[in-house]
Design a protein around this motif. Structure first.
Motif, PDB file in Angstrom:
ATOM      1  N   ILE A   3       1.417   9.356  -1.428  1.00  0.00           N
ATOM      2  CA  ILE A   3       1.582  10.057  -0.156  1.00  0.00           C
ATOM      3  C   ILE A   3       1.700   9.118   1.047  1.00  0.00           C
ATOM      4  O   ILE A   3       2.188   9.524   2.078  1.00  0.00           O
ATOM      5  CB  ILE A   3       0.447  11.099   0.089  1.00  0.00           C
ATOM      6  N   LEU A   4       1.314   7.873   0.966  1.00  0.00           N
ATOM      7  CA  LEU A   4       1.401   6.982   2.125  1.00  0.00           C
ATOM      8  C   LEU A   4       2.818   6.454   2.360  1.00  0.00           C
ATOM      9  O   LEU A   4       3.171   6.131   3.485  1.00  0.00           O
ATOM     10  CB  LEU A   4       0.434   5.806   1.985  1.00  0.00           C
ATOM     11  N   GLY A   5       3.601   6.343   1.310  1.00  0.00           N
ATOM     12  CA  GLY A   5       4.966   5.851   1.462  1.00  0.00           C
ATOM     13  C   GLY A   5       6.019   6.856   1.056  1.00  0.00           C
ATOM     14  O   GLY A   5       7.125   6.868   1.570  1.00  0.00           O
ATOM     15  N   TYR A   6       5.647   7.715   0.116  1.00  0.00           N
ATOM     16  CA  TYR A   6       6.578   8.721  -0.400  1.00  0.00           C
ATOM     17  C   TYR A   6       5.859  10.062  -0.449  1.00  0.00           C
ATOM     18  O   TYR A   6       4.801  10.175  -1.061  1.00  0.00           O
ATOM     19  CB  TYR A   6       7.023   8.375  -1.830  1.00  0.00           C
ATOM     20  N   ILE A   7       6.454  11.059   0.168  1.00  0.00           N
ATOM     21  CA  ILE A   7       5.900  12.403   0.089  1.00  0.00           C
ATOM     22  C   ILE A   7       6.804  13.188  -0.860  1.00  0.00           C
ATOM     23  O   ILE A   7       7.962  13.469  -0.531  1.00  0.00           O
ATOM     24  CB  ILE A   7       5.854  13.088   1.473  1.00  0.00           C
ATOM     25  N   PRO A   8       6.323  13.513  -2.064  1.00  0.00           N
ATOM     26  CA  PRO A   8       7.181  14.199  -3.035  1.00  0.00           C
ATOM     27  C   PRO A   8       7.537  15.608  -2.583  1.00  0.00           C
ATOM     28  O   PRO A   8       6.682  16.357  -2.141  1.00  0.00           O
ATOM     29  CB  PRO A   8       6.341  14.233  -4.308  1.00  0.00           C
ATOM     30  N   VAL A   9       8.827  15.918  -2.679  1.00  0.00           N
ATOM     31  CA  VAL A   9       9.337  17.252  -2.371  1.00  0.00           C
ATOM     32  C   VAL A   9      10.313  17.598  -3.493  1.00  0.00           C
ATOM     33  O   VAL A   9      11.468  17.199  -3.460  1.00  0.00           O
ATOM     34  CB  VAL A   9      10.042  17.304  -0.997  1.00  0.00           C
ATOM     35  N   GLY A  10       9.833  18.311  -4.498  1.00  0.00           N
ATOM     36  CA  GLY A  10      10.668  18.628  -5.654  1.00  0.00           C
ATOM     37  C   GLY A  10      11.071  17.342  -6.356  1.00  0.00           C
ATOM     38  O   GLY A  10      10.257  16.444  -6.544  1.00  0.00           O
ATOM     39  N   VAL A  16      15.196  14.843   7.829  1.00  0.00           N
ATOM     40  CA  VAL A  16      13.741  14.859   8.017  1.00  0.00           C
ATOM     41  C   VAL A  16      13.227  13.436   8.171  1.00  0.00           C
ATOM     42  O   VAL A  16      12.452  13.133   9.092  1.00  0.00           O
ATOM     43  CB  VAL A  16      13.033  15.577   6.839  1.00  0.00           C
ATOM     44  N   GLU A  17      13.653  12.538   7.299  1.00  0.00           N
ATOM     45  CA  GLU A  17      13.240  11.138   7.387  1.00  0.00           C
ATOM     46  C   GLU A  17      13.672  10.529   8.716  1.00  0.00           C
ATOM     47  O   GLU A  17      12.904   9.795   9.355  1.00  0.00           O
ATOM     48  CB  GLU A  17      13.833  10.327   6.236  1.00  0.00           C
ATOM     49  N   MET A  18      14.901  10.826   9.142  1.00  0.00           N
ATOM     50  CA  MET A  18      15.419  10.270  10.379  1.00  0.00           C
ATOM     51  C   MET A  18      14.601  10.742  11.582  1.00  0.00           C
ATOM     52  O   MET A  18      14.238   9.951  12.451  1.00  0.00           O
ATOM     53  CB  MET A  18      16.886  10.661  10.570  1.00  0.00           C
ATOM     54  N   VAL A  19      14.291  12.034  11.635  1.00  0.00           N
ATOM     55  CA  VAL A  19      13.522  12.578  12.763  1.00  0.00           C
ATOM     56  C   VAL A  19      12.117  11.982  12.791  1.00  0.00           C
ATOM     57  O   VAL A  19      11.627  11.563  13.844  1.00  0.00           O
ATOM     58  CB  VAL A  19      13.483  14.126  12.702  1.00  0.00           C
ATOM     59  N   ILE A  20      11.468  11.923  11.631  1.00  0.00           N
ATOM     60  CA  ILE A  20      10.121  11.338  11.568  1.00  0.00           C
ATOM     61  C   ILE A  20      10.160   9.887  12.036  1.00  0.00           C
ATOM     62  O   ILE A  20       9.328   9.451  12.842  1.00  0.00           O
ATOM     63  CB  ILE A  20       9.551  11.438  10.135  1.00  0.00           C
ATOM     64  N   THR A  21      11.124   9.128  11.559  1.00  0.00           N
ATOM     65  CA  THR A  21      11.255   7.719  11.938  1.00  0.00           C
ATOM     66  C   THR A  21      11.550   7.571  13.429  1.00  0.00           C
ATOM     67  O   THR A  21      10.968   6.723  14.094  1.00  0.00           O
ATOM     68  CB  THR A  21      12.351   7.035  11.103  1.00  0.00           C
ATOM     69  N   ILE A  47       0.844  -1.212   0.000  1.00  0.00           N
ATOM     70  CA  ILE A  47       0.000   0.000   0.000  1.00  0.00           C
ATOM     71  C   ILE A  47       0.869   1.249   0.000  1.00  0.00           C
ATOM     72  O   ILE A  47       0.630   2.189  -0.759  1.00  0.00           O
ATOM     73  CB  ILE A  47      -0.970  -0.011   1.198  1.00  0.00           C
ATOM     74  N   GLN A  48       1.910   1.270   0.841  1.00  0.00           N
ATOM     75  CA  GLN A  48       2.784   2.441   0.896  1.00  0.00           C
ATOM     76  C   GLN A  48       3.488   2.685  -0.430  1.00  0.00           C
ATOM     77  O   GLN A  48       3.799   3.821  -0.769  1.00  0.00           O
ATOM     78  CB  GLN A  48       3.832   2.274   2.009  1.00  0.00           C
ATOM     79  N   ASN A  49       3.770   1.640  -1.167  1.00  0.00           N
ATOM     80  CA  ASN A  49       4.454   1.796  -2.447  1.00  0.00           C
ATOM     81  C   ASN A  49       3.545   2.252  -3.571  1.00  0.00           C
ATOM     82  O   ASN A  49       4.003   2.888  -4.511  1.00  0.00           O
ATOM     83  CB  ASN A  49       5.140   0.487  -2.848  1.00  0.00           C
ATOM     84  N   LEU A  74       8.657   7.261   3.892  1.00  0.00           N
ATOM     85  CA  LEU A  74       8.119   6.818   5.171  1.00  0.00           C
ATOM     86  C   LEU A  74       8.180   5.301   5.343  1.00  0.00           C
ATOM     87  O   LEU A  74       7.942   4.796   6.433  1.00  0.00           O
ATOM     88  CB  LEU A  74       6.666   7.289   5.311  1.00  0.00           C
ATOM     89  N   ILE A  75       8.497   4.579   4.294  1.00  0.00           N
ATOM     90  CA  ILE A  75       8.481   3.116   4.329  1.00  0.00           C
ATOM     91  C   ILE A  75       9.508   2.523   5.300  1.00  0.00           C
ATOM     92  O   ILE A  75       9.247   1.469   5.881  1.00  0.00           O
ATOM     93  CB  ILE A  75       8.619   2.541   2.907  1.00  0.00           C
ATOM     94  N   PRO A  76      10.660   3.174   5.560  1.00  0.00           N
ATOM     95  CA  PRO A  76      11.556   2.602   6.563  1.00  0.00           C
ATOM     96  C   PRO A  76      10.883   2.397   7.921  1.00  0.00           C
ATOM     97  O   PRO A  76      11.263   1.499   8.675  1.00  0.00           O
ATOM     98  CB  PRO A  76      12.692   3.626   6.666  1.00  0.00           C
ATOM     99  N   ILE A  77       9.885   3.194   8.229  1.00  0.00           N
ATOM    100  CA  ILE A  77       9.170   3.032   9.498  1.00  0.00           C
ATOM    101  C   ILE A  77       8.580   1.629   9.569  1.00  0.00           C
ATOM    102  O   ILE A  77       8.744   0.926  10.574  1.00  0.00           O
ATOM    103  CB  ILE A  77       8.067   4.112   9.646  1.00  0.00           C
ATOM    104  N   THR A  78       7.918   1.206   8.510  1.00  0.00           N
ATOM    105  CA  THR A  78       7.291  -0.122   8.483  1.00  0.00           C
ATOM    106  C   THR A  78       8.336  -1.222   8.585  1.00  0.00           C
ATOM    107  O   THR A  78       8.164  -2.191   9.334  1.00  0.00           O
ATOM    108  CB  THR A  78       6.470  -0.292   7.192  1.00  0.00           C
ATOM    109  N   VAL A  79       9.432  -1.075   7.860  1.00  0.00           N
ATOM    110  CA  VAL A  79      10.490  -2.095   7.857  1.00  0.00           C
ATOM    111  C   VAL A  79      11.141  -2.194   9.238  1.00  0.00           C
ATOM    112  O   VAL A  79      11.355  -3.304   9.758  1.00  0.00           O
ATOM    113  CB  VAL A  79      11.538  -1.772   6.769  1.00  0.00           C
ATOM    114  N   ILE A  80      11.419  -1.069   9.855  1.00  0.00           N
ATOM    115  CA  ILE A  80      12.059  -1.059  11.175  1.00  0.00           C
ATOM    116  C   ILE A  80      11.114  -1.620  12.233  1.00  0.00           C
ATOM    117  O   ILE A  80      11.525  -2.415  13.089  1.00  0.00           O
ATOM    118  CB  ILE A  80      12.541   0.357  11.540  1.00  0.00           C
ATOM    119  N   VAL A  81       9.861  -1.220  12.186  1.00  0.00           N
ATOM    120  CA  VAL A  81       8.883  -1.744  13.149  1.00  0.00           C
ATOM    121  C   VAL A  81       8.820  -3.267  13.031  1.00  0.00           C
ATOM    122  O   VAL A  81       8.832  -3.979  14.038  1.00  0.00           O
ATOM    123  CB  VAL A  81       7.492  -1.101  12.938  1.00  0.00           C
ATOM    124  N   ALA A  82       8.757  -3.782  11.810  1.00  0.00           N
ATOM    125  CA  ALA A  82       8.695  -5.232  11.613  1.00  0.00           C
ATOM    126  C   ALA A  82       9.930  -5.916  12.195  1.00  0.00           C
ATOM    127  O   ALA A  82       9.820  -6.953  12.863  1.00  0.00           O
ATOM    128  CB  ALA A  82       8.554  -5.563  10.136  1.00  0.00           C
TER     129      ALA A  82
END
Length: 193
Positions: free
Chosen positions: A27-34, A171-176, A21-23, A40-48
């Motif tokens: 917006i659920l897995g990737y938030i485009p910025v330019g 940004v990714e690191m802080v969110i994670t 789903i995130q892929n 955001l998908i590393p969150i799911t992988v790390i939690v698992a």
């Protein structure tokens, strides 16, 4: 015993569904910025990895990497993805190593600091594993394409990549580091019941 195994497979299947789903849902897995994406998908992988175990984390990280590799040819997540992620090493290896770093960092850190701090640091390290390895492989395999990728000369590609680590990666690191421990603590409570 069989009930526990079936339960474990069911939970792993839920994580696989979340990765898919995130892929594929914007917006659920990737938030485009330019030209880049906050991932955001590393969150799911790390939690698992930290809830189900290292093997399951590696399965999910590798699955994510395989999807990134396939999408580079079919439906890229950013303008530079086709140039960068058509290389399976760049697409798959960093994502497969996220859970390895997070898992072993947590195992080691919980011996020397409290549980919550070790979770935060391990999650942050897992996130940075992806960022640093992807950018390292871009530098190794794609530095000659720097003018196309980042609109900088070849001799300045290292500064562009460090800029990505300092912005996108942080940004990714802080969110994670904020979200992962909250999910892990909550999931562990549910699973223990």
């Amino acid at each position: 015993m069989k009930k526990t195994r079936n339960y474990h497979i069911a939970i792993l299947s839920v994580f696989i569904a979340i990765i898919l789903i995130q892929n594929f849902v914007p917006i659920l897995g990737y938030i485009p910025v330019g030209p880049l994406s906050i991932t955001l998908i590393p969150i799911t992988v790390i939690v698992a990895a930290l809830v189900l175990g290292l093997k399951d984390g590696v399965i999910l990280g590798t699955l994510w990497g395989a999807i990134v590799f396939i999408r580079a040819f079919t439906w890229p997540t950013s303008p530079i993805a086709p140039l960068v992620f058509e290389n399976p090493i760049t697409a798959i290896l960093p994502r497969a190593l996220i859970p390895v770093v997070a898992y072993f960092a947590y195992k080691w850190l919980k011996k020397i600091m409290n549980h919550r701090i070790s979770l935060i640091v391990a999650c942050a390290l897992g996130s940075m594993t992806n960022t640093i390895l992807v950018l390292l492989f871009i530098y190794i395999f794609n530095r000659k394409q720097a003018p196309i990728l980042y609109h900088v000369s070849v001799d300045k590609i290292i500064y562009a990549l460090l800029g990505i680590v300092g912005t996108n990666g942080l940004v990714e690191m802080v969110i994670t580091a904020i979200i992962c421990p909250l999910i892990i603590v909550s999931l562990n409570k549910v699973i223990q019941k």
